[in-house]
Design an enzyme around this catalytic site. Structure first.
Site, PDB file in Angstrom:
ATOM      1  N   ARG A   3      81.789   8.134 -10.347  1.00  0.00           N
ATOM      2  CA  ARG A   3      83.109   8.577 -11.334  1.00  0.00           C
ATOM      3  C   ARG A   3      84.484   8.391 -10.719  1.00  0.00           C
ATOM      4  O   ARG A   3      85.309   8.163 -11.529  1.00  0.00           O
ATOM      5  CB  ARG A   3      83.019  10.358 -11.342  1.00  0.00           C
ATOM      6  CG  ARG A   3      81.709  10.883 -12.240  1.00  0.00           C
ATOM      7  CD  ARG A   3      82.131  12.422 -12.619  1.00  0.00           C
ATOM      8  NE  ARG A   3      81.807  13.145 -11.077  1.00  0.00           N
ATOM      9  CZ  ARG A   3      80.771  13.798 -10.947  1.00  0.00           C
ATOM     10  NH1 ARG A   3      79.666  13.455 -11.528  1.00  0.00           N
ATOM     11  NH2 ARG A   3      80.650  14.399  -9.885  1.00  0.00           N
ATOM     12  N   GLY A  16      74.050  17.655   3.636  1.00  0.00           N
ATOM     13  CA  GLY A  16      72.894  18.137   3.227  1.00  0.00           C
ATOM     14  C   GLY A  16      71.996  19.009   4.380  1.00  0.00           C
ATOM     15  O   GLY A  16      72.697  19.501   5.448  1.00  0.00           O
ATOM     16  N   ILE A  20      79.704   5.853   8.504  1.00  0.00           N
ATOM     17  CA  ILE A  20      78.475   6.715   8.192  1.00  0.00           C
ATOM     18  C   ILE A  20      78.892   8.001   8.089  1.00  0.00           C
ATOM     19  O   ILE A  20      79.240   8.727   8.644  1.00  0.00           O
ATOM     20  CB  ILE A  20      77.218   6.458   9.186  1.00  0.00           C
ATOM     21  CG1 ILE A  20      77.184   5.076   9.439  1.00  0.00           C
ATOM     22  CG2 ILE A  20      76.079   7.355   8.800  1.00  0.00           C
ATOM     23  CD1 ILE A  20      75.920   4.682  10.456  1.00  0.00           C
ATOM     24  N   TYR A  21      78.383   8.733   6.726  1.00  0.00           N
ATOM     25  CA  TYR A  21      78.527  10.121   6.470  1.00  0.00           C
ATOM     26  C   TYR A  21      77.232  10.950   6.487  1.00  0.00           C
ATOM     27  O   TYR A  21      76.319  10.189   6.521  1.00  0.00           O
ATOM     28  CB  TYR A  21      79.215  10.358   4.992  1.00  0.00           C
ATOM     29  CG  TYR A  21      80.568   9.914   4.926  1.00  0.00           C
ATOM     30  CD1 TYR A  21      81.755  10.759   5.014  1.00  0.00           C
ATOM     31  CD2 TYR A  21      80.905   8.391   4.602  1.00  0.00           C
ATOM     32  CE1 TYR A  21      83.004  10.290   4.843  1.00  0.00           C
ATOM     33  CE2 TYR A  21      82.271   8.090   4.547  1.00  0.00           C
ATOM     34  CZ  TYR A  21      83.129   9.071   4.369  1.00  0.00           C
ATOM     35  OH  TYR A  21      84.639   8.530   4.379  1.00  0.00           O
ATOM     36  N   TYR A  48      84.889  45.330 -17.545  1.00  0.00           N
ATOM     37  CA  TYR A  48      84.163  46.771 -17.823  1.00  0.00           C
ATOM     38  C   TYR A  48      83.615  46.549 -19.434  1.00  0.00           C
ATOM     39  O   TYR A  48      84.393  46.635 -20.356  1.00  0.00           O
ATOM     40  CB  TYR A  48      84.901  47.749 -17.433  1.00  0.00           C
ATOM     41  CG  TYR A  48      84.200  49.307 -18.003  1.00  0.00           C
ATOM     42  CD1 TYR A  48      82.770  49.515 -17.617  1.00  0.00           C
ATOM     43  CD2 TYR A  48      84.987  49.885 -19.011  1.00  0.00           C
ATOM     44  CE1 TYR A  48      82.520  50.571 -18.088  1.00  0.00           C
ATOM     45  CE2 TYR A  48      84.348  50.936 -19.477  1.00  0.00           C
ATOM     46  CZ  TYR A  48      82.894  51.611 -19.155  1.00  0.00           C
ATOM     47  OH  TYR A  48      82.359  52.442 -19.644  1.00  0.00           O
ATOM     48  N   THR A 106      79.905  11.053  10.604  1.00  0.00           N
ATOM     49  CA  THR A 106      79.353  11.051  11.758  1.00  0.00           C
ATOM     50  C   THR A 106      80.222  10.446  12.626  1.00  0.00           C
ATOM     51  O   THR A 106      81.535  10.056  12.483  1.00  0.00           O
ATOM     52  CB  THR A 106      77.777  10.449  11.756  1.00  0.00           C
ATOM     53  OG1 THR A 106      78.189   8.815  11.521  1.00  0.00           O
ATOM     54  CG2 THR A 106      77.337  11.053  10.569  1.00  0.00           C
ATOM     55  N   PRO A 110      82.385   5.816  12.216  1.00  0.00           N
ATOM     56  CA  PRO A 110      83.306   5.801  10.853  1.00  0.00           C
ATOM     57  C   PRO A 110      82.890   5.279   9.717  1.00  0.00           C
ATOM     58  O   PRO A 110      83.504   5.251   8.672  1.00  0.00           O
ATOM     59  CB  PRO A 110      84.603   5.040  11.290  1.00  0.00           C
ATOM     60  CG  PRO A 110      84.138   4.120  12.532  1.00  0.00           C
ATOM     61  CD  PRO A 110      82.981   4.757  12.932  1.00  0.00           C
ATOM     62  N   LYS A 112      84.083  52.097 -12.825  1.00  0.00           N
ATOM     63  CA  LYS A 112      84.227  51.819 -11.212  1.00  0.00           C
ATOM     64  C   LYS A 112      83.010  50.916 -10.684  1.00  0.00           C
ATOM     65  O   LYS A 112      81.902  51.845 -10.492  1.00  0.00           O
ATOM     66  CB  LYS A 112      84.731  53.199 -10.602  1.00  0.00           C
ATOM     67  CG  LYS A 112      84.880  52.983  -9.062  1.00  0.00           C
ATOM     68  CD  LYS A 112      85.029  54.476  -8.297  1.00  0.00           C
ATOM     69  CE  LYS A 112      86.047  55.440  -8.975  1.00  0.00           C
ATOM     70  NZ  LYS A 112      86.068  56.677  -8.230  1.00  0.00           N
ATOM     71  N   CYS A 146      64.493  23.700  -5.506  1.00  0.00           N
ATOM     72  CA  CYS A 146      64.402  25.290  -5.490  1.00  0.00           C
ATOM     73  C   CYS A 146      63.442  25.697  -6.776  1.00  0.00           C
ATOM     74  O   CYS A 146      63.229  26.841  -6.448  1.00  0.00           O
ATOM     75  CB  CYS A 146      65.936  25.637  -5.840  1.00  0.00           C
ATOM     76  SG  CYS A 146      67.185  25.099  -4.516  1.00  0.00           S
TER      77      CYS A 146
END
Length: 564
Positions: free
Chosen positions: A23, A280, A276-277, A424, A271, A274, A432, A44
């Site tokens: 994107r 998760g 490498i990220y 509400y 990490t 510089p 409340k 999940c």
């Protein structure tokens, strides 16, 4: 210059990073590697295939390689395992698992999202063919087919975390005989021990044999043996003991590993390399409340981390506030949710904290399907800063926890929560809301307007002949009460105050603590300074005591349980 970005791991973190990069940059060359046959699957949702709620396992796969190519111009290579990272050359070595081919691929930037692997203990029998773990679509299909093809009835699930509980529940819904074994004294560790007793009761009410404070010793063909010597019939065993971060690639490449065993990253998920990220389940993250690193294997944070890493790669700023740990689960008829830290964690961290336990209608009582909502709110002393909350009920417990999660993230206090303006309608809530009510009760405790005692303390008080006043009506009292309680209905209290001793502590309760609060204030305003409200009251006591009474055979402290 065209960037070449390689992503290792194609589920929540990896797929989200790839989509975000596309994107931002239409020209980037993006290649995603996944050693399994599927990318972007709903991990999940895996347990729900076992009950047939997700009937077709193919629907668990959200995107396939062709879809990534046609919709996002992202190349997704499945069944291709990255076996090494060559940082000096900025390449990775890949093995095609179907053909055995080994090749190298260069990169400008690398994003690691390898996830976590199930823990398999070094015990006799865990390698037998009827022992399973649940990590991906292939795992859940293998388990489900084995159960159905072999007409399996008796199944032991080892581990009472999210995966273990959901697997046990869905197999029980499918009509199997399920034993759930947990080494700790409770399932679902995000919940405090007092709250989790509600979940323990729900499990055994729905026919699951729940065994806590016992661990797996060995697996045989027909049963599992526990540390206690107990043998549990099991034609299938599901190991759901926990997960470990997949860090082998990172370690072999010389990337820094944190004290908790996850990949160490900075605020931008970089990490110590510089280029490498990492995002998760494999990384360590910063806990906003505990102010130290933690591990958090949840899909929501993984997707946010992936977006932040992609943004940083392109110079887009990101404010890393850390995590608080918000989660939810459906356990049979109960919606269960938690956020922040529980009271046990706060105490272990040395944070001065207290809590209130509220039982209130989830919607106006006149409305259909109005049910009690159990909410525990944990707060810091003396600041009133909100630390966490747990909610359980048949209604919108998750909505209430989402509200409190927002307050925690914004640094909210009890005063803020008290004044929070929420929508509400009688069909959805009370005027409340229970979260407002919890804040009001907590402020009364914080400002010392009255004292409370928790349900976890009641058994000791009963055993030591504490004085209990039950202010429910006589018909309620007759339908079950504490063994040594005296019944003085709230409607008669002002005429019978002379029956209440003033020289010893007096513990006052009703069904859910609302009438007892009114009784406490009437007594305090009449000169009684030794009256203490029972947080959770009789309903909370019954729920807290029931599971241990039933499973240990100990003598109940109530004449009859009443859960209505």
């Amino acid at each position: 210059m065209v960037k070449k970005i390689l992503i290792i791991g194609g589920v929540a973190g990896g797929a989200s990073a790839a989509a975000r990069i596309r994107r931002i940059d239409e020209t980037a060359e993006i290649i995603m590697f996944e050693r399994g046959p599927h990318v972007s699957f709903s991990n999940c949702s895996l347990p729900f295939h076992l009950s047939g709620i997700v009937e077709d396992s193919s629907k668990l796969v959200l995107m396939n390689p062709d879809s990534f190519e046609s919709k996002y111009n992202i190349e997704a290579r499945v069944q291709q395992e990255v076996i090494s990272i060559n940082r000096m050359d900025k390449t990775i070595t890949v093995q095609h698992l179907a053909t055995g081919e080994i090749y190298e691929e260069s990169y400008d930037h690398l994003i690691l999202s390898p996830g976590a692997r199930p823990i398999i203990p070094n015990l006799d029998g865990v390698q037998l063919p009827h022992v399973f773990t649940v990590r991906n679509v292939v795992d859940i299909e293998r388990l489900n087919k084995y159960i159905q093809n072999n007409q399996i009835n008796n199944i032991a699930v080892i581990g009472g975390g999210f995966i273990g509980v959901e697997v046990a529940e869905n197999l029980r819904i499918a009509g199997r005989n399920i034993s759930l074994v947990e080494f700790a004294d409770q399932i679902m560790m995000p919940f405090d021990y007092d709250m989790v007793q509600i979940l323990h009761k729900e499990m055994i009410d729905k026919g699951i044999e729940l065994i806590v404070s016992d661990g797996l010793k060995k697996v045989t063909e027909g049963y599992v043996e526990l540390n206690s010597g107990k043998k549990v019939q099991a034609q299938v065993v599901v190991l759901a003991i926990g997960v470990r971060p997949e860090t082998s690639l990172a370690e072999e490449a010389g990337l820094e590993i944190g004290a908790l065993g996850g990949i160490k990253v900075n605020a931008n998920y970089l990490t110590n390399d510089p280029s490498i990220y990492a995002v998760g389940d494999a990384i360590e993250v910063y806990h906003q409340l505990l102010r130290k690193p933690t591990r958090l294997a949840l899909a929501g944070p993984a997707q946010r981390q992936a977006r932040a890493a992609a943004d940083h790669l392109y110079g887009i700023p990101h404010h890393n506030k850390g995590v608080i740990g918000s989660s939810s689960i459906q356990i049979f008829d109960l919606v269960c949710a938690s956020t922040g830290i529980n009271e046990k964690t706060a105490n272990q961290a040395g944070i001065a904290a207290d809590s209130v336990y509220i039982i209130a209608p989830d919607k106006v009582g006149l409305m259909p399907n109005s049910n009690p909502l159990h909410l525990k709110l944990v707060f810091e002393i003396p600041t009133g800063r909100i630390l966490g909350a747990q909610a359980i009920g048949k209604g919108s417990a998750d909505k209430r926890i989402d509200v409190i999660a927002t307050m925690i993230t914004m640094g909210g206090t009890l005063e803020d929560l008290k004044e929070l303006e929420l929508t509400y309608s009688p069909m959805f809530s009370t005027a409340k809301d229970v979260v407002n009510l919890a804040a009001l009760v907590a402020l009364n405790i914080l400002y010392d307007r009255f004292e409370q005692v928790h349900v976890s303390d009641i058994r000791d008080l009963v055993d030591n002949n504490g004085v209990f006043i039950d202010v429910r009506e006589k018909v309620e009292f007759a339908n079950g009460h504490l063994v040594n309680a005296k019944n003085i209905p709230l409607s008669e209290l002002r005429d019978r105050m002379n029956e209440i001793p003033s020289d010893v502590p007096v513990y006052v309760h009703c069904r859910s603590s609302q009438r007892s609060y009114n009784a406490i204030m009437a007594l305090r305003n009449s000169g009684y300074d030794n009256v203490i409200n029972v947080s959770g009251s009789f309903l909370g006591i019954c729920l807290y005591e029931y599971f241990n009474d039933i499973t240990t055979g100990r003598k109940p402290i109530v004449t009859k349980y009443n859960f209505k």
